[in-house]
Design a protein around this motif. Structure first.
Motif, short mmCIF file in Angstrom:
data_model
loop_
_atom_site.label_atom_id
_atom_site.label_comp_id
_atom_site.label_asym_id
_atom_site.label_seq_id
_atom_site.Cartn_x
_atom_site.Cartn_y
_atom_site.Cartn_z
N ILE A 105 29.17 32.15 72.19
CA ILE A 105 29.53 32.66 70.87
C ILE A 105 28.53 33.72 70.41
O ILE A 105 27.31 33.52 70.47
CB ILE A 105 29.58 31.51 69.85
CG1 ILE A 105 30.70 30.52 70.20
CG2 ILE A 105 29.77 32.04 68.43
CD1 ILE A 105 30.69 29.25 69.37
N ILE A 106 29.05 34.84 69.95
CA ILE A 106 28.23 35.89 69.33
C ILE A 106 28.21 35.62 67.83
O ILE A 106 29.26 35.46 67.20
CB ILE A 106 28.78 37.29 69.64
CG1 ILE A 106 28.59 37.58 71.13
CG2 ILE A 106 28.10 38.35 68.79
CD1 ILE A 106 29.15 38.91 71.57
N ASN A 107 27.01 35.58 67.27
CA ASN A 107 26.85 35.17 65.87
C ASN A 107 26.80 36.38 64.95
O ASN A 107 25.77 37.02 64.79
CB ASN A 107 25.58 34.33 65.73
CG ASN A 107 25.44 33.73 64.34
OD1 ASN A 107 26.23 34.00 63.45
ND2 ASN A 107 24.42 32.91 64.15
N PHE A 108 27.95 36.69 64.31
CA PHE A 108 28.01 37.68 63.25
C PHE A 108 28.13 36.99 61.90
O PHE A 108 28.52 37.60 60.90
CB PHE A 108 29.23 38.60 63.42
CG PHE A 108 29.12 39.58 64.57
CD1 PHE A 108 27.93 39.75 65.26
CD2 PHE A 108 30.22 40.33 64.96
CE1 PHE A 108 27.84 40.66 66.31
CE2 PHE A 108 30.14 41.23 66.01
CZ PHE A 108 28.96 41.40 66.69
N GLY A 109 27.77 35.70 61.85
CA GLY A 109 27.94 34.92 60.63
C GLY A 109 26.66 34.61 59.90
O GLY A 109 26.65 34.53 58.67
N THR A 110 25.56 34.43 60.62
CA THR A 110 24.29 34.07 60.00
C THR A 110 23.51 35.33 59.65
O THR A 110 23.29 36.18 60.51
CB THR A 110 23.45 33.19 60.94
OG1 THR A 110 24.23 32.05 61.33
CG2 THR A 110 22.18 32.71 60.25
N SER A 111 23.08 35.44 58.40
CA SER A 111 22.42 36.67 57.94
C SER A 111 20.98 36.72 58.41
O SER A 111 20.05 36.29 57.72
CB SER A 111 22.49 36.76 56.41
OG SER A 111 22.01 38.02 55.98
N GLU A 112 20.80 37.25 59.61
CA GLU A 112 19.49 37.44 60.21
C GLU A 112 19.38 38.87 60.73
O GLU A 112 20.36 39.44 61.19
CB GLU A 112 19.27 36.48 61.38
CG GLU A 112 19.22 35.02 61.00
CD GLU A 112 19.01 34.14 62.21
OE1 GLU A 112 17.96 33.47 62.28
OE2 GLU A 112 19.89 34.11 63.10
N ASN A 113 18.18 39.40 60.67
CA ASN A 113 17.90 40.71 61.25
C ASN A 113 17.36 40.50 62.66
O ASN A 113 16.24 40.01 62.83
CB ASN A 113 16.90 41.46 60.38
CG ASN A 113 16.64 42.88 60.87
OD1 ASN A 113 16.97 43.23 62.00
ND2 ASN A 113 16.04 43.70 60.03
N LYS A 114 18.14 40.88 63.67
CA LYS A 114 17.73 40.72 65.07
C LYS A 114 17.34 42.05 65.71
O LYS A 114 17.35 42.19 66.92
CB LYS A 114 18.87 40.06 65.85
CG LYS A 114 19.23 38.68 65.33
CD LYS A 114 20.43 38.11 66.06
CE LYS A 114 20.81 36.74 65.49
NZ LYS A 114 22.04 36.21 66.11
N LEU A 115 16.99 43.01 64.86
CA LEU A 115 16.70 44.36 65.36
C LEU A 115 15.21 44.65 65.52
O LEU A 115 14.85 45.66 66.10
CB LEU A 115 17.31 45.40 64.40
CG LEU A 115 18.83 45.41 64.29
CD1 LEU A 115 19.28 46.31 63.15
CD2 LEU A 115 19.44 45.88 65.61
N CYS A 116 14.35 43.79 64.98
CA CYS A 116 12.93 44.14 64.92
C CYS A 116 12.00 43.08 65.51
O CYS A 116 10.82 43.00 65.15
CB CYS A 116 12.52 44.41 63.47
SG CYS A 116 13.30 45.89 62.79
N PHE A 117 12.52 42.26 66.42
CA PHE A 117 11.68 41.24 67.03
C PHE A 117 10.51 41.87 67.80
O PHE A 117 9.41 41.31 67.85
CB PHE A 117 12.50 40.35 67.97
CG PHE A 117 13.48 39.46 67.25
CD1 PHE A 117 13.27 39.08 65.94
CD2 PHE A 117 14.61 38.99 67.90
CE1 PHE A 117 14.16 38.26 65.28
CE2 PHE A 117 15.52 38.17 67.24
CZ PHE A 117 15.28 37.80 65.92
#
Length: 534
Positions: free
Chosen positions: A81-93
């Motif tokens: 499952i690809i998570n487009f539901g939880t409001s997290e920023n996964k661009l700056c790890f």
């Protein structure tokens, strides 16, 4: 009130069937939408309150559990499952992991391993005050004595609801809104929400879809009081989740003046304040106002979870000039504290102004903007209307044309269909939206996941479109029955905070582009064939 009624049904010894048929959904806190009692077995080991807490969930929690059981991984689980539901920023790890592992972060002083002041270590509260003074553009330096540190804004909502309201009292909030707030204030404090339902139609003094106005606040407050509900506070989300709206200074002032007239506390959640990713949009913090209408009843929240892409680090802060409120919340910090080493790391992070401004914010905003552009371009290609905003990690999408009857039951079925096709979205009901068919998508993710997730969304929508066309061919006389709004009835492609692009101020090129898009996306031509006219 709801808990006491369950208690009255017998608590540990009652038949759950009685609990199921009780009309809880009629309350202002729409409890039924957050509970799933049909698949629940009462536990004899729990109190009535414990049993209630265990069923206090909805599609958000269901999808979140499904995602964690079947996470997408490019190598290990490509069909997950690809998570487009939880409001997290996964661009700056990459940026955050590098900064958080530098030498200055690794202090292990004895004081960090001992019990702190429950408000938070003084060095951190001083740093938070300086940070908020700078980024909120406060007219005077903010004071460390007004800062309280907790483990996240969910805990802050819970603590504030507990100290500002008695059980059964209520807080006013505009919907659609972040659904987790209901859980935060209800499960611990038994405080209800009074919803100010906003809709997509532009009427009265509104100039944009889902616009909050003082008139709507007044009506909701008076309706609640007429029903005997005691409203003690107003919650404002700025930038707004899930809409992405940023309130203007005049709007903020109007909302605060409304609250002052009715002696309401105002809880302002500004957790996305540094996630405004387009220079054309300007964020105004309540703490940056020259004069607060009622400083003793104005309380501002912020945390690093969203703006610094570290949702796994639980840190939230409250700024309030009211020392009675500060001390009451601080007494609950015993249950919601942040460990000493993390407090040190956060202080070091907030202190590094050069890195934040020159490295992190520049890169974060550029990445957010690029990801937002990709997702919205895909939506335009699909002919799907949406709100075009420049803050937060989300786009508010109009999927109403994919609902045949326009009900929340049908919305839930569409949400489940996305999940079955291994993409998690958030449906409008999870945000207490009053119109079925709206969904929130999170775009703050890496390109390869965005591409695959949008492919899966496209597949579901194309299949659903063909099903609706097939149904209408079988029953041509019943198409568009029940007055369901067609996606072309209103224009929801709203650019930033301007009026809809159908307004007279728009250019001819905009209008032609809009009409071309609507012709491509509308099924009017399929419905209205020459044979049907005959």
């Amino acid at each position: 009130q709801a808990l006491s009624e369950i208690e009255g049904m017998g608590g540990r010894g009652s038949n759950l069937q009685e609990m199921r048929v009780r009309p809880l959904a009629k309350r202002r806190v729409d409890v039924h939408s957050f509970c799933n009692p049909s698949s629940f077995q009462r536990s004899p080991y729990l109190s009535a309150r414990g049993n209630f807490a265990s069923v206090f969930q909805g599609s958000t929690e269901e999808g979140y559990k499904a995602y964690h059981a079947d996470k997408y991984d490019e190598d290990k689980n490509p069909n997950g499952i690809i998570n487009f539901g939880t409001s997290e920023n996964k661009l700056c790890f990459d940026l955050m992991s590098k900064r958080l592992t530098q030498a200055d972060m690794n202090l292990m002083d004895p004081s960090l391993l001992q019990y702190p002041d429950w408000k938070g270590h003084l060095f951190l509260r001083e740093e938070v005050a300086r940070f908020l003074t700078y980024y909120c553009k406060a007219p005077a330096p903010l004071k460390a004595e007004n800062v309280i540190i907790l483990n996240g804004c969910g805990s802050l909502f819970s603590a504030l609801a507990t100290v500002l309201c008695d059980p059964g009292e209520a807080i006013l909030i505009a919907t659609p809104c972040y659904g987790g707030i209901t859980q935060s204030i209800f499960l611990y404090g038994n405080v209800k929400l009074v919803y100010v339902h906003l809709d997509s139609k532009i009427t009265g003094t509104s100039t944009r879809p889902f616009q909050l106005t003082v008139e709507k606040l007044e009506k909701a407050l008076q309706d609640a009081r007429a029903e005997g509900v005691s409203v003690r506070a107003l919650i404002l989300l700025n930038p707004q989740n899930p809409l992405g709206d940023i309130y203007s200074l005049s709007e903020l002032r109007d909302y605060l003046e409304f609250a002052k007239r009715h002696e309401l506390h105002v809880i302002v959640d500004e957790i996305y304040m540094l996630s405004v990713f387009d220079e054309s949009a300007t964020f105004h913090s309540v703490l940056g106002m020259d004069r607060l209408p009622d400083p003793q009843r104005t309380h501002v929240m912020w945390g690093i979870t969203k703006d610094f892409a570290v949702s796994g680090i639980r840190f939230g802060t409250l700024y309030t000039e009211n020392q009675d409120v500060a001390n009451a919340v601080a007494s609950l910090c015993y249950f919601h504290g942040v460990c000493g080493p993390v407090q040190h790391k956060v202080a070091q992070l907030l202190r590094d102004r050069d890195w934040i401004n020159q490295v992190y914010l520049r890169a974060n905003h550029a990445r957010l903007k690029a990801a937002h552009t990709y997702v919205t371009d895909e939506l335009k290609t699909l002919g799907v209307p949406f709100l075009n905003r420049n803050a937060g990690f989300f786009v508010w999408i109009d999927f109403r044309k994919y609902l045949k009857t326009g009900t929340f039951e049908e919305e839930l079925l569409l949400w489940k269909r996305f999940l079955e096709n291994k993409v998690l979205l958030s449906c409008g009901k999870a945000f207490e939206c009053s119109e079925p068919g709206w969904f929130r998508i999170i775009f703050a993710d890496k390109t390869h996941r965005l591409q695959l997730g949008m492919q899966r969304i496209r597949k579901v929508l194309e299949e659903r479109e063909q099903e609706i066309l097939a149904e209408e061919k079988e029953q041509p006389c019943q198409s568009d029955q029940d007055g369901k709004a067609d996606s072309t009835d209103e224009v929801i492609f709203v650019s930033r905070h301007q009026d809809p692009i159908c307004a007279s101020s728009s250019s001819l090129g905009d209008l032609i582009g809009l009409l071309q898009q609507q012709m491509r996306s509308s099924d009017w031509l399929q419905k209205n064939t020459a044979e049907q006219f005959a």
